[in-house]
Design an enzyme around this catalytic site. Structure first.
Site, short mmCIF file in Angstrom:
data_model
loop_
_atom_site.label_atom_id
_atom_site.label_comp_id
_atom_site.label_asym_id
_atom_site.label_seq_id
_atom_site.Cartn_x
_atom_site.Cartn_y
_atom_site.Cartn_z
CD GLU A 281 -3.36 -0.52 1.98
OE1 GLU A 281 -2.79 0.19 3.02
OE2 GLU A 281 -3.49 -1.98 2.50
CD GLU B 82 -3.33 -5.95 3.14
OE1 GLU B 82 -4.12 -5.26 3.47
OE2 GLU B 82 -2.41 -5.84 3.44
#
Length: 499
Positions: free
Chosen positions: A237, A458
């Protein structure tokens, strides 16, 4: 290598297509074992150069139990989390060999169960010292931050300083605050936006990236001969920081919760100027402004004694003859050489090119799992087809049902179409939207990366849904329905994933 990449598929040594299903292993790796790194412990940020992550995600003598269970559940594919801090907490170039030996032992144990994995260099909001996990504390200190003053100055919202109860999902707002936003801006674009800032005579972007890339090469080289290690997630991220903001006076962030200074206010707070900032609250009906809040009434600084605040040193703001702050360049992060810039188009591709080369120097056959700013809405540029193939790219975005994640409640008939940013009503409509939302990522892999495989790196739900009813009353109906919603969307798109 037992798994290779062939178009949108993964194939084994016998040419059989593998639909890879697995889990992230695991969130516990974000925190040290010694001293205990749990965020509710007020002293868990002390002595950050003398820590150990050996035993994360679990002690070696428990590995058989965990891998046996995962294999029985059909999960033979892992996104294996490590952090930059765990590897290099003592200082630049000082690798924790005990931790690396432990990781190697865990990888070998996974191989005994025919479990394959890719190693994820994990971070959330840059570092434990800015409210998340990932980078070593020295990265913040090297640029002149005083990490002990982050909470009081609004530079970061930190559980250890805030106390309990800690606001739900408030940690993610640190992406917009001074410490995290500054570090990501410097890491990806310091040469353009902070040319006056150097570490030991080296431009700040070059210093930070060179160290990070050297770590990637070291890891790839060390695990090159591990047949069950198929590649590396180059950074979890990644964030654009301040990059691309049109005006630092404006609050442009997607997520608003709690005290929310504008970028300019964040810079002034860090320099010791008390500010009254917007206060927001997230509820079942979305994000709402709830008045204002005074931050840093005592005039503390987020910078070390004698260090000029970076964005002042680089001409974003200054003080007048009376010592009052004056904004000089509100568009500082929006324009470079007279042209508008975005993180996704200019800076993330440049980093991916360097990072894939760094991995290649250690292991020329490794796959490179890439993702972009999870909070951003920028268009991912089209890669050169030959370059994408040479870099062995796998697209590995994340996806969560936003309302479930933020409220920790399961609403069967209410959802959010994340691609179009509109609410959805009715369970059938919600499930169809989830299929479309995940197909969006399949299309990105096709359009931007020329049909490379996609792994949803994820995806999941909070286990403490509906006020922890599963733990307290052993009532799991909401969890089952929530998981079924996104599992159906994954399967309709034939997607690979790590829960």
């Amino acid at each position: 290598m037992p798994i290779t990449k062939d178009g949108i598929y993964f194939k084994d040594d016998f040419g059989r297509v593998r639909i890879l299903h697995g889990v992230n292993l695991s969130g516990t790796t974000k925190l040290p074992t010694s001293p205990r790194g749990a965020t509710h412990l007020k002293n868990s940020l002390a002595n950050h150069r003398d820590v150990s992550f050996v035993g994360r995600p679990f002690p070696l003598d428990k590995a058989d139990e965990h891998f046996r269970r995962l294999k029985a559940w059909g999960f033979d594919f892992l996104r294996f989390l490590v952090t930059w801090e765990a590897i290099e907490h003592a200082g630049p170039g000082e690798y924790d060999e005990d931790y690396l030996d432990y990781i190697e032992a865990i990888i070998d144990k996974a191989s005994e169960y025919d479990i394959i994995l890719f190693i994820d260099f994990h971070q959330d909001v840059w570092s434990r010292f800015s409210g998340g996990s990932g980078a070593p504390g020295w990265t913040l200190e090297k640029i002149g931050f005083e990490i002990n003053n982050f909470h009081q100055t609004g530079a970061a919202l930190i559980h250890q300083r805030y106390g309990d109860p800690f606001p739900r999902m408030a940690w993610a707002t640190n992406y917009s605050k001074l410490a995290t936003a500054t570090m990501f801006t410097l890491f990806y674009a310091g040469n353009d936006f902070a040319p006056e800032t150097k570490i030991e005579g080296v431009p700040v972007q070059d210093y930070l990236q060179q160290d990070y890339l050297a770590m990637l090469t070291m890891m790839a080289k060390r695990f090159k001969d591990k047949s069950n290690v198929i590649g590396y997630d180059l950074m979890n991220e990644p964030s654009k920081g301040f990059i691309g903001l049109e005006n630092v006076r404006k609050l442009e962030w997607v997520l608003k919760n709690g005290a929310m200074p504008t970028p300019y206010q964040a810079m002034l707070l860090g320099a010791g100027f008390t500010q009254e900032v917007q206060h927001w609250k997230f509820g079942m009906t979305g994000m709402h402004r709830q008045g204002r809040q005074v931050i840093n009434p005592n005039g503390l600084r987020a910078w070390q004694e004698g260090v000029e605040p970076i964005w002042k040193a680089n001409g974003v703001w200054d003080t007048d003859s009376h010592g009052n702050p004056v904004l000089l360049r509100p568009e500082h992060f929006h324009m470079v050489d007279g042209k508008e810039v975005t993180f996704a188009e200019k800076y993330m591709p440049a980093f991916i090119n360097k990072a894939t080369e760094a991995v290649y120097q250690g292991d020329e056959s490794a796959m490179n799992f890439v993702e972009f700013d999870a909070m951003g809405r920028e268009v991912i540029p089209v890669w050169d087809k030959a370059e994408a193939e040479q870099q062995n790219i796998v697209y590995a975005p994340h996806w969560y049902p936003f309302i479930t994640l933020m409220t920790k409640r399961y609403l069967a008939s209410v959802g959010l179409d994340a691609v179009n940013n509109v609410p959805i009503f009715g369970r059938v409509a919600k499930r169809r939207a989830y299929v479309r939302n995940l197909k969006f990522h399949v299309d990105v892999a096709q359009d931007s990366f020329h049909g490379t495989p996609t792994v949803i790196g994820e995806i999941g739900i909070p286990y403490d849904l509906n006020e922890r009813e599963g733990y307290i009353f052993h009532k799991w109906d909401a969890h089952i329905k929530a998981v079924d919603d996104y599992m159906m969307a994954l399967e309709r798109n034939m997607l690979k994933y790590t829960l």
